[in-house]
Design a protein around this motif. Structure first.
Motif, PDB file in Angstrom:
ATOM      1  N   GLN A 117      50.111   3.034  13.653  1.00 55.57           N
ATOM      2  CA  GLN A 117      50.402   2.697  12.261  1.00 55.57           C
ATOM      3  C   GLN A 117      49.209   3.009  11.359  1.00 55.57           C
ATOM      4  N   SER A 118      48.000   2.871  11.858  1.00 51.50           N
ATOM      5  CA  SER A 118      46.816   3.246  11.068  1.00 51.50           C
ATOM      6  C   SER A 118      46.827   4.736  10.751  1.00 51.50           C
ATOM      7  N   LYS A 178      49.179  -6.591  12.393  1.00 47.53           N
ATOM      8  CA  LYS A 178      47.904  -7.247  12.700  1.00 47.53           C
ATOM      9  C   LYS A 178      48.014  -8.768  12.711  1.00 47.53           C
ATOM     10  N   VAL A 223      49.148   5.271   7.917  1.00 48.09           N
ATOM     11  CA  VAL A 223      48.516   4.908   6.644  1.00 48.09           C
ATOM     12  C   VAL A 223      47.604   6.022   6.158  1.00 48.09           C
ATOM     13  N   LEU A 255      51.257  -2.038   8.565  1.00 46.06           N
ATOM     14  CA  LEU A 255      50.032  -2.228   9.344  1.00 46.06           C
ATOM     15  C   LEU A 255      49.553  -3.674   9.262  1.00 46.06           C
ATOM     16  N   ILE A 282      49.018  -0.522  16.678  1.00 42.23           N
ATOM     17  CA  ILE A 282      48.150  -0.616  15.498  1.00 42.23           C
ATOM     18  C   ILE A 282      47.492   0.724  15.203  1.00 42.23           C
ATOM     19  N   GLN A 317      50.912   0.576   4.494  1.00 36.38           N
ATOM     20  CA  GLN A 317      49.889  -0.476   4.542  1.00 36.38           C
ATOM     21  C   GLN A 317      50.509  -1.836   4.866  1.00 36.38           C
TER      22      GLN A 317
END
Length: 324
Positions: free
Chosen positions: A182-183, A100, A186, A96, A179, A93
């Motif tokens: 990486q999401s 952002k 998560v 991520l 992104i 998290q």
């Protein structure tokens, strides 16, 4: 006819109707009664994960509430796995969130300082170019010197544009592909975390509803295989009555009908509701039945006692069921 015989006949004529009325009244008020017994549908509580029984939190004969803990197995490995999963999730998290928001403020500040330096150098190069052009027009310097000043000013201007673009890039978040990747990391870490939490919870089972602890099957310190029951529960709703009625009475019974229940030491006022009536005879005579043997056919009937009545009944206890 003698006088004595006449008195006997008169007495019989008066007594017979009275006896008939008495017998008729008794037969009309007598309710049909059937023998049966209490049966319990037990709930065996087990863990799908093997382990040593650390603590047994209930004992036989105890009433437990819903969600009450029953026992716990050793869980050092599961606790460590849960902590590892939590840290991995927090790390994913954080990465991520960093993607952002773009670069950190100190990194942006360094680029801003380099841009300010480049702009100052550009201003100096522009001023020098203006001086050299004026000297060249006056014939004081050669053309080559002016060309060098013009090239230096162009280099300084290009450096300013480079740093301005780099500063804009530093303020932007990461690319969409990064992104999204990486999401996904998560989400995977969250799934591992949920799995670790589930395995830890399975080492600490709890009662699903209020129930009586009918039996405990292991002692503290013993190894419990996966899926092996440790505690046996009997919820009040899992107590039922089983009794048998003859074929003529089976046609009058339907699910939902109330019956009265009696047993030794249970007190009065017990009742139950019929929940099941067998479609086929439980026992049949050894020969083809006729009108004379039909009475031997009996049908299984099950009834669920009310919660108040179920608390006063025990599995295996004989009962007498009457149809009001």
């Amino acid at each position: 006819m003698s006088l004595l015989r006449r008195h006997r006949c008169t007495a019989l004529r008066l007594l017979v109707p009275a006896l008939g009325a008495l017998l008729a009244g008794c037969s009309g008020s007598k309710a049909a009664g059937y023998q049966g017994y209490v049966e319990g549908e037990y709930v065996n509580v087990a863990s799908p994960v093997a382990g040593r029984l650390d603590r047994l939190l209930v004992q036989r004969g105890q009433m437990v509430d819903a969600k009450a803990p029953l026992f716990s197995l050793e869980s050092e490995q599961e606790v460590a796995a849960k902590q590892q999963a939590d840290e991995q999730f927090n790390s994913a998290q954080a990465q991520l969130a960093d993607l952002k928001v773009g670069r950190r403020r100190p990194e942006v500040a360094v680029t801003q300082a380099q841009l300010a330096q480049a702009r100052a150098a550009l201003a100096q190069a522009t001023l020098q170019l203006q001086r050299d052009e004026a000297q060249f027009d006056a014939g004081g310097i050669a053309r080559g010197q002016v060309e060098d000043a013009r090239a230096n000013q162009a280099i300084k201007a290009a450096r300013v544009r480079e740093l301005e673009g780099l500063l804009d890039v530093n303020r932007l978040p990461a690319r969409d592909d990064q992104i999204r990747a990486q999401s996904a990391q998560v989400a995977a870490a969250r799934a591992v975390q949920s799995q670790a939490a589930w395995r830890l919870d399975q080492k600490r089972p709890a009662a699903g509803q209020q129930a009586l602890v009918s039996d405990t099957l292991y002692r503290e310190g013993e190894w419990v295989p996966a899926g092996s029951p440790v505690v046996r529960l009997l919820p009040p709703g899992n107590v039922k009555l089983r009794f048998f009625v003859p074929e003529p009475a089976a046609g009058d019974l339907r699910p939902g009908r109330s019956v009265n229940v009696g047993c030794d030491g249970c007190g009065t006022g017990l009742s139950a509701v019929v929940s099941y009536v067998a479609n086929e005879a439980e026992y049949t005579p050894p020969v083809i039945y006729s009108n004379e043997t039909r009475a031997k056919l009996v049908f299984l009937v099950e009834a669920r006692p009310t919660p108040e009545s179920a608390a006063r009944l025990r599995p295996g206890q004989p009962v007498s069921v009457t149809l009001p």
